[in-house]
Scaffold this motif. Sequence first.
Motif, PDB file in Angstrom:
ATOM      1  N   ASP A 374       0.827  -1.206   0.000  1.00  0.00           N
ATOM      2  CA  ASP A 374       0.000   0.000   0.000  1.00  0.00           C
ATOM      3  C   ASP A 374       0.864   1.259   0.000  1.00  0.00           C
ATOM      4  O   ASP A 374       0.574   2.228  -0.724  1.00  0.00           O
ATOM      5  N   ARG A 378       0.987   4.145  -2.935  1.00  0.00           N
ATOM      6  CA  ARG A 378       0.739   5.554  -2.651  1.00  0.00           C
ATOM      7  C   ARG A 378       1.928   6.431  -3.061  1.00  0.00           C
ATOM      8  O   ARG A 378       1.746   7.547  -3.568  1.00  0.00           O
ATOM      9  N   ARG A 381       1.769   6.830  -6.762  1.00  0.00           N
ATOM     10  CA  ARG A 381       0.725   7.785  -7.148  1.00  0.00           C
ATOM     11  C   ARG A 381       1.162   9.217  -6.892  1.00  0.00           C
ATOM     12  O   ARG A 381       0.905  10.109  -7.716  1.00  0.00           O
ATOM     13  N   LYS A 382       1.848   9.469  -5.774  1.00  0.00           N
ATOM     14  CA  LYS A 382       2.334  10.819  -5.498  1.00  0.00           C
ATOM     15  C   LYS A 382       3.385  11.249  -6.508  1.00  0.00           C
ATOM     16  O   LYS A 382       3.422  12.413  -6.920  1.00  0.00           O
ATOM     17  N   HIS A 397      -4.419  -1.698  -6.957  1.00  0.00           N
ATOM     18  CA  HIS A 397      -3.930  -1.091  -5.723  1.00  0.00           C
ATOM     19  C   HIS A 397      -2.947  -2.017  -5.026  1.00  0.00           C
ATOM     20  O   HIS A 397      -3.072  -2.346  -3.861  1.00  0.00           O
TER      21      HIS A 397
END
Length: 399
Positions: A374, A378, A381-382, A397
Amino acid sequence: MFHLDKQYRNREILIQRLILFALGLGMVILYFRQILDFFGHIISICMPFIVGGFLGYVLNVLATNLLTWGQRLFGMKVNRFTRFLCNCLAILTLLLLVVVFLFVLFPRIAESLRSFMIDLPASLNAFWLWLLKITENMPSIHDWISQLDFSVDSLSRSTEEFLVWINADAQADLMSSVYNALTSAFSWAFNCMMSVMFAIILLFNKERVVHEGRSFLEAYIPERFLSRCIHILKLIDNTFTGYIGGSCLECLILGTLVGVFSAIIGLPYALLSGLVVGIGALVPMFGALTAALLVALFMALESPANGLYFMILFICIQQVEGNFIYPHVMGKTVGLPPFYVMIAITIGANVAGILGMIVFIPITSCIYQIIREDAAWRLARKRKQAEGQQPEAGENHHV
């Protein structure tokens, strides 16, 4: 009919949910003990099926490993017949292990324990005399040890009194609770039979169970969470499968090496020491060392040199096993840093004792891997957002 505006209707629904949540929380706080007793009663009723499910999972791990080795060694094809054959072989293997333990190992272990109890007074006396000899130049310690009565006659008398007390107490309990003993024995036998039958049924119907479980997930879990949920379940299955198989094989190898080399160099209670160390190795990190120290203490009562020789032998075997055997057996099954392993062992010991120490390792490993995946998703994605790219709508995901 009276109608509310949409915004007021939503506010009313929110207030109703808050009221229901507050009432539910209050009921849980007021009747917490009763709720725990209720769930404990439910768990006790379902315990045969819980144990049977765990046993069926272990049998499935064994059958899967047999099928894998059959593919590697004999080129077996995966079909209905080979799966049925491996399931039968898994059941026969487990049954053979139980028979060997009951009719081969258990009599020898009982004989070793009987010999140990017979030799215990003389061993304690010899150990006491050895302590007196090495503390001759330390008057305070020597005088304190000399005041202890570790003579053979005194120890034999104390042992006999202890055994008489146990037998008398056991006879009194037996005479006063024959009905309870018979009822408990029948209940235990019935639960064991139900657990074994449920495990066998699960083993031979695992494809149907998996298919129905997947259908259940597809029916009740939203589509955007389905792939993530299936991925987590596969991760849990792979982690527990590898951990159970690797741990059992590693304990078997370590116990066998300790027992065989103890017998080769002529140490007493070789079979018993190998069994104790093998069982202790089920507890991660400190289990095998603790069991070895216990065995060395028992050997030192008979001869301090034997205790020292056993610890030297165990350290050598553990170094070889830890550096050459363990990495190939376990591989990256758990993948936990030692810091998190210690946390898992501590939490598991406080929650469920020794069983918790064993089970919390793969549980913590699953949580650790899920959080890592996870966090990686993330971060990716950032980075995309920082570069001016939006993540794709259908992006999974997980890494």
